[in-house]
Design a protein around this motif. Sequence first.
Motif, PDB file in Angstrom:
ATOM      1  N   LYS A   1       0.836  -1.201   0.000  1.00  0.00           N
ATOM      2  CA  LYS A   1       0.000   0.000   0.000  1.00  0.00           C
ATOM      3  C   LYS A   1       0.869   1.249   0.000  1.00  0.00           C
TER       4      LYS A   1
ATOM      5  N   HIS B   1       2.473   1.705  -3.493  1.00  0.00           N
ATOM      6  CA  HIS B   1       1.541   2.242  -4.483  1.00  0.00           C
ATOM      7  C   HIS B   1       1.223   3.712  -4.214  1.00  0.00           C
ATOM      8  N   ALA B   2       1.125   4.059  -2.939  1.00  0.00           N
ATOM      9  CA  ALA B   2       0.776   5.435  -2.585  1.00  0.00           C
ATOM     10  C   ALA B   2       1.893   6.422  -2.907  1.00  0.00           C
TER      11      ALA B   2
ATOM     12  N   THR C   1       4.227   4.124  -7.045  1.00  0.00           N
ATOM     13  CA  THR C   1       3.457   3.841  -8.258  1.00  0.00           C
ATOM     14  C   THR C   1       2.658   5.053  -8.704  1.00  0.00           C
ATOM     15  N   SER C   2       2.094   5.777  -7.760  1.00  0.00           N
ATOM     16  CA  SER C   2       1.304   6.961  -8.115  1.00  0.00           C
ATOM     17  C   SER C   2       2.148   7.989  -8.860  1.00  0.00           C
ATOM     18  N   ARG C   3       3.418   8.095  -8.485  1.00  0.00           N
ATOM     19  CA  ARG C   3       4.307   9.048  -9.171  1.00  0.00           C
ATOM     20  C   ARG C   3       4.701   8.544 -10.554  1.00  0.00           C
TER      21      ARG C   3
ATOM     22  N   ASP D   1       2.867   6.770 -12.445  1.00  0.00           N
ATOM     23  CA  ASP D   1       1.675   6.814 -13.293  1.00  0.00           C
ATOM     24  C   ASP D   1       1.178   8.227 -13.564  1.00  0.00           C
ATOM     25  N   TYR D   2       1.622   9.199 -12.792  1.00  0.00           N
ATOM     26  CA  TYR D   2       1.093  10.549 -12.921  1.00  0.00           C
ATOM     27  C   TYR D   2       1.368  11.121 -14.316  1.00  0.00           C
TER      28      TYR D   2
ATOM     29  N   GLN E   1      10.684   1.298 -10.414  1.00  0.00           N
ATOM     30  CA  GLN E   1       9.731   0.210 -10.173  1.00  0.00           C
ATOM     31  C   GLN E   1      10.453  -1.052  -9.722  1.00  0.00           C
TER      32      GLN E   1
ATOM     33  N   ARG F   1       2.575   0.271 -18.687  1.00  0.00           N
ATOM     34  CA  ARG F   1       1.673   1.120 -17.914  1.00  0.00           C
ATOM     35  C   ARG F   1       1.356   2.393 -18.709  1.00  0.00           C
TER      36      ARG F   1
ATOM     37  N   LYS G   1      -2.468   3.501 -19.979  1.00  0.00           N
ATOM     38  CA  LYS G   1      -3.114   4.801 -19.792  1.00  0.00           C
ATOM     39  C   LYS G   1      -3.544   5.395 -21.130  1.00  0.00           C
TER      40      LYS G   1
END
Length: 209
Positions: free
Chosen positions: A51, A54-55, A58-60, A62-63, A83, A114, A118
């Motif tokens: 968690k 991902h917080a 991964t969030s960075r 994917d941004y 990653q 990824r 998107k």
Amino acid sequence: MALACATRATIKHDSDLSLKPHINKVTKTAYFQLRNIAKVRPFLTKPDAEKLVHAFITSRLDYCNALFTGLPKKSIEKLQLIQNSAARLLTKTRKMEHITPVLAELHWLPVSYRIDFKVLLLVFKAVNGLAPCYIADALSSYTPARALRSADAGLLRIPDAPSKRIGESAFSYYAPRRWNALPQHIREAESVDIFKRQLKTYLFNQAYT
């Protein structure tokens, strides 16, 4: 590139459109957060640690990653290394061990996939009237010169690459190529959720088989 309109306030393009300043900032911030997570990793269960990953990681990655189409391989590799490091930290995998099986076991799509996920999700929403007009306006349906089976296959027209500098990385060029390569049943998914599940399975198989 039409897609850039959505994020011009948050991501600055450098002169050669390589996004180097953004990539460098993501890299610096991600490794800082990984070091912090590493300090508490011994006290966390794997689900709780994931968690955090991902917080903060991964969030960075994917941004706004739909803007990463056509980036130099070196830039994508820098993001992939982040990653990889996150996966090693999460699974306590040694640096000498091959990372691809670890990513597959975690069911994580590699960074380049990824990005495609998107982009293709944006296309699906656009062709189904669920995306902003500036994205939909960058795409157009493929209309064959004569009646063919492809006329109702949901294909998009692939325009000429707009310029040498932007070239194949332009959303209006890159996105239709990736979309047309998808199996027809994925392009014709009945909902966003079904499309996302089918697309992830397709890209996962592309990445690891």
